[in-house]
Design a protein around this motif. Structure first.
Motif, PDB file in Angstrom:
ATOM      1  N   MET A 239       2.353 -10.827 -21.245  1.00  0.00           N
ATOM      2  CA  MET A 239       3.040 -11.554 -22.292  1.00  0.00           C
ATOM      3  C   MET A 239       1.995 -12.211 -23.194  1.00  0.00           C
ATOM      4  O   MET A 239       1.106 -12.901 -22.715  1.00  0.00           O
ATOM      5  N   GLN A 240       2.129 -11.985 -24.484  1.00  0.00           N
ATOM      6  CA  GLN A 240       1.234 -12.614 -25.452  1.00  0.00           C
ATOM      7  C   GLN A 240       1.652 -14.072 -25.629  1.00  0.00           C
ATOM      8  O   GLN A 240       2.834 -14.392 -25.610  1.00  0.00           O
ATOM      9  N   CYS A 241       0.675 -14.951 -25.797  1.00  0.00           N
ATOM     10  CA  CYS A 241       0.934 -16.386 -25.878  1.00  0.00           C
ATOM     11  C   CYS A 241      -0.027 -17.003 -26.884  1.00  0.00           C
ATOM     12  O   CYS A 241      -1.184 -16.602 -26.988  1.00  0.00           O
ATOM     13  N   PHE A 242       0.453 -17.990 -27.617  1.00  0.00           N
ATOM     14  CA  PHE A 242      -0.335 -18.674 -28.631  1.00  0.00           C
ATOM     15  C   PHE A 242      -0.418 -20.150 -28.258  1.00  0.00           C
ATOM     16  O   PHE A 242       0.604 -20.787 -28.017  1.00  0.00           O
ATOM     17  N   VAL A 243      -1.633 -20.684 -28.173  1.00  0.00           N
ATOM     18  CA  VAL A 243      -1.842 -22.047 -27.693  1.00  0.00           C
ATOM     19  C   VAL A 243      -2.291 -22.931 -28.862  1.00  0.00           C
ATOM     20  O   VAL A 243      -3.183 -22.558 -29.626  1.00  0.00           O
ATOM     21  N   TYR A 244      -1.666 -24.095 -28.954  1.00  0.00           N
ATOM     22  CA  TYR A 244      -1.967 -25.079 -29.997  1.00  0.00           C
ATOM     23  C   TYR A 244      -2.244 -26.420 -29.337  1.00  0.00           C
ATOM     24  O   TYR A 244      -1.656 -26.741 -28.308  1.00  0.00           O
ATOM     25  N   LYS A 245      -3.099 -27.217 -29.956  1.00  0.00           N
ATOM     26  CA  LYS A 245      -3.347 -28.560 -29.430  1.00  0.00           C
ATOM     27  C   LYS A 245      -2.739 -29.587 -30.377  1.00  0.00           C
ATOM     28  O   LYS A 245      -2.691 -29.395 -31.598  1.00  0.00           O
ATOM     29  N   SER A 246      -2.272 -30.657 -29.772  1.00  0.00           N
ATOM     30  CA  SER A 246      -1.748 -31.764 -30.561  1.00  0.00           C
ATOM     31  C   SER A 246      -2.915 -32.500 -31.190  1.00  0.00           C
ATOM     32  O   SER A 246      -3.890 -32.833 -30.513  1.00  0.00           O
ATOM     33  N   LEU A 247      -2.825 -32.751 -32.476  1.00  0.00           N
ATOM     34  CA  LEU A 247      -3.867 -33.507 -33.162  1.00  0.00           C
ATOM     35  C   LEU A 247      -3.628 -35.008 -33.031  1.00  0.00           C
ATOM     36  O   LEU A 247      -4.485 -35.801 -33.399  1.00  0.00           O
ATOM     37  N   ARG A 248      -2.486 -35.386 -32.464  1.00  0.00           N
ATOM     38  CA  ARG A 248      -2.150 -36.794 -32.265  1.00  0.00           C
ATOM     39  C   ARG A 248      -2.365 -37.237 -30.820  1.00  0.00           C
ATOM     40  O   ARG A 248      -2.788 -38.355 -30.561  1.00  0.00           O
ATOM     41  N   LYS A 249      -2.047 -36.363 -29.865  1.00  0.00           N
ATOM     42  CA  LYS A 249      -2.117 -36.707 -28.440  1.00  0.00           C
ATOM     43  C   LYS A 249      -3.252 -35.917 -27.794  1.00  0.00           C
ATOM     44  O   LYS A 249      -3.189 -34.690 -27.687  1.00  0.00           O
ATOM     45  N   ALA A 250      -4.260 -36.617 -27.334  1.00  0.00           N
ATOM     46  CA  ALA A 250      -5.422 -35.969 -26.709  1.00  0.00           C
ATOM     47  C   ALA A 250      -5.015 -35.166 -25.478  1.00  0.00           C
ATOM     48  O   ALA A 250      -4.130 -35.573 -24.725  1.00  0.00           O
TER      49      ALA A 250
ATOM     50  N   ALA B 210       3.625 -16.776 -32.518  1.00  0.00           N
ATOM     51  CA  ALA B 210       2.709 -17.574 -33.338  1.00  0.00           C
ATOM     52  C   ALA B 210       3.477 -18.419 -34.354  1.00  0.00           C
ATOM     53  O   ALA B 210       4.410 -17.933 -35.003  1.00  0.00           O
ATOM     54  N   ASP B 211       3.091 -19.684 -34.442  1.00  0.00           N
ATOM     55  CA  ASP B 211       3.616 -20.623 -35.440  1.00  0.00           C
ATOM     56  C   ASP B 211       5.131 -20.834 -35.383  1.00  0.00           C
ATOM     57  O   ASP B 211       5.725 -21.270 -36.362  1.00  0.00           O
ATOM     58  N   ARG B 212       5.762 -20.577 -34.238  1.00  0.00           N
ATOM     59  CA  ARG B 212       7.206 -20.781 -34.105  1.00  0.00           C
ATOM     60  C   ARG B 212       7.496 -22.197 -33.613  1.00  0.00           C
ATOM     61  O   ARG B 212       8.080 -22.409 -32.568  1.00  0.00           O
ATOM     62  N   PHE B 213       7.078 -23.173 -34.396  1.00  0.00           N
ATOM     63  CA  PHE B 213       7.235 -24.577 -34.017  1.00  0.00           C
ATOM     64  C   PHE B 213       8.695 -25.012 -34.012  1.00  0.00           C
ATOM     65  O   PHE B 213       9.024 -26.037 -33.436  1.00  0.00           O
ATOM     66  N   ASP B 214       9.559 -24.222 -34.624  1.00  0.00           N
ATOM     67  CA  ASP B 214      10.976 -24.573 -34.663  1.00  0.00           C
ATOM     68  C   ASP B 214      11.641 -24.499 -33.288  1.00  0.00           C
ATOM     69  O   ASP B 214      12.744 -25.011 -33.112  1.00  0.00           O
ATOM     70  N   VAL B 215      10.983 -23.893 -32.287  1.00  0.00           N
ATOM     71  CA  VAL B 215      11.557 -23.851 -30.935  1.00  0.00           C
ATOM     72  C   VAL B 215      11.373 -25.181 -30.211  1.00  0.00           C
ATOM     73  O   VAL B 215      12.028 -25.433 -29.204  1.00  0.00           O
ATOM     74  N   LEU B 216      10.498 -26.036 -30.715  1.00  0.00           N
ATOM     75  CA  LEU B 216      10.262 -27.338 -30.090  1.00  0.00           C
ATOM     76  C   LEU B 216      11.396 -28.296 -30.437  1.00  0.00           C
ATOM     77  O   LEU B 216      11.792 -28.390 -31.609  1.00  0.00           O
ATOM     78  N   PRO B 217      11.911 -29.023 -29.463  1.00  0.00           N
ATOM     79  CA  PRO B 217      12.891 -30.065 -29.783  1.00  0.00           C
ATOM     80  C   PRO B 217      12.277 -31.063 -30.768  1.00  0.00           C
ATOM     81  O   PRO B 217      11.074 -31.357 -30.703  1.00  0.00           O
ATOM     82  N   ALA B 218      13.090 -31.598 -31.660  1.00  0.00           N
ATOM     83  CA  ALA B 218      12.600 -32.478 -32.718  1.00  0.00           C
ATOM     84  C   ALA B 218      11.810 -33.663 -32.180  1.00  0.00           C
ATOM     85  O   ALA B 218      10.763 -34.016 -32.726  1.00  0.00           O
ATOM     86  N   ALA B 219      12.276 -34.279 -31.097  1.00  0.00           N
ATOM     87  CA  ALA B 219      11.585 -35.451 -30.545  1.00  0.00           C
ATOM     88  C   ALA B 219      10.190 -35.085 -30.038  1.00  0.00           C
ATOM     89  O   ALA B 219       9.237 -35.853 -30.216  1.00  0.00           O
TER      90      ALA B 219
ATOM     91  N   GLY C 264      -2.896 -27.852 -33.974  1.00  0.00           N
ATOM     92  CA  GLY C 264      -3.983 -26.978 -34.410  1.00  0.00           C
ATOM     93  C   GLY C 264      -4.087 -25.780 -33.484  1.00  0.00           C
ATOM     94  O   GLY C 264      -4.046 -25.931 -32.261  1.00  0.00           O
ATOM     95  N   PHE C 265      -4.227 -24.587 -34.069  1.00  0.00           N
ATOM     96  CA  PHE C 265      -4.338 -23.366 -33.278  1.00  0.00           C
ATOM     97  C   PHE C 265      -5.606 -23.385 -32.444  1.00  0.00           C
ATOM     98  O   PHE C 265      -6.674 -23.753 -32.925  1.00  0.00           O
ATOM     99  N   VAL C 266      -5.488 -22.970 -31.163  1.00  0.00           N
ATOM    100  CA  VAL C 266      -6.628 -22.936 -30.256  1.00  0.00           C
ATOM    101  C   VAL C 266      -6.997 -21.502 -29.895  1.00  0.00           C
ATOM    102  O   VAL C 266      -8.129 -21.077 -30.084  1.00  0.00           O
ATOM    103  N   ILE C 267      -6.020 -20.742 -29.352  1.00  0.00           N
ATOM    104  CA  ILE C 267      -6.332 -19.405 -28.845  1.00  0.00           C
ATOM    105  C   ILE C 267      -5.061 -18.584 -28.683  1.00  0.00           C
ATOM    106  O   ILE C 267      -3.984 -19.132 -28.460  1.00  0.00           O
ATOM    107  N   GLU C 268      -5.219 -17.268 -28.762  1.00  0.00           N
ATOM    108  CA  GLU C 268      -4.166 -16.319 -28.413  1.00  0.00           C
ATOM    109  C   GLU C 268      -4.608 -15.650 -27.114  1.00  0.00           C
ATOM    110  O   GLU C 268      -5.739 -15.167 -27.022  1.00  0.00           O
TER     111      GLU C 268
END
Length: 83
Positions: free
Chosen positions: A1-12, A21-30, A39-43
């Protein structure tokens, strides 16, 4: 399974694994609001044989299948106090 990893720029040390990739709309709003910009880290290619540094790959794959994302929270802080 392909996976795209992003880091929070607010929470260390907080990462989001996405199935697409870039499907941030799947995250609950809260959650998206708490994490702030990402920020994109790795695929990477995930499989049951692949080891991840801090996560159980089976749990990550299950979360990606069920909800389209997986959250990796920072490791628990050590108390630094000797017994």
């Amino acid at each position: 399974m392909q996976c795209f990893v992003y880091k929070s720029l607010r929470k260390a040390d907080t990462y989001v694994y996405l199935r697409e990739a870039d499907r941030f709309d799947v995250l609950p709003a809260a959650i998206a609001e708490a994490l702030g910009n990402l920020g994109f880290v790795i695929e990477i290619e995930l499989s049951p044989q692949r080891k991840l540094a801090r996560e159980n790959v089976d749990v990550v794959i299950g979360n990606l299948d069920r909800q389209g994302y997986h959250l990796q929270w920072p490791p628990p802080a050590e108390s630094g106090q000797a017994s």
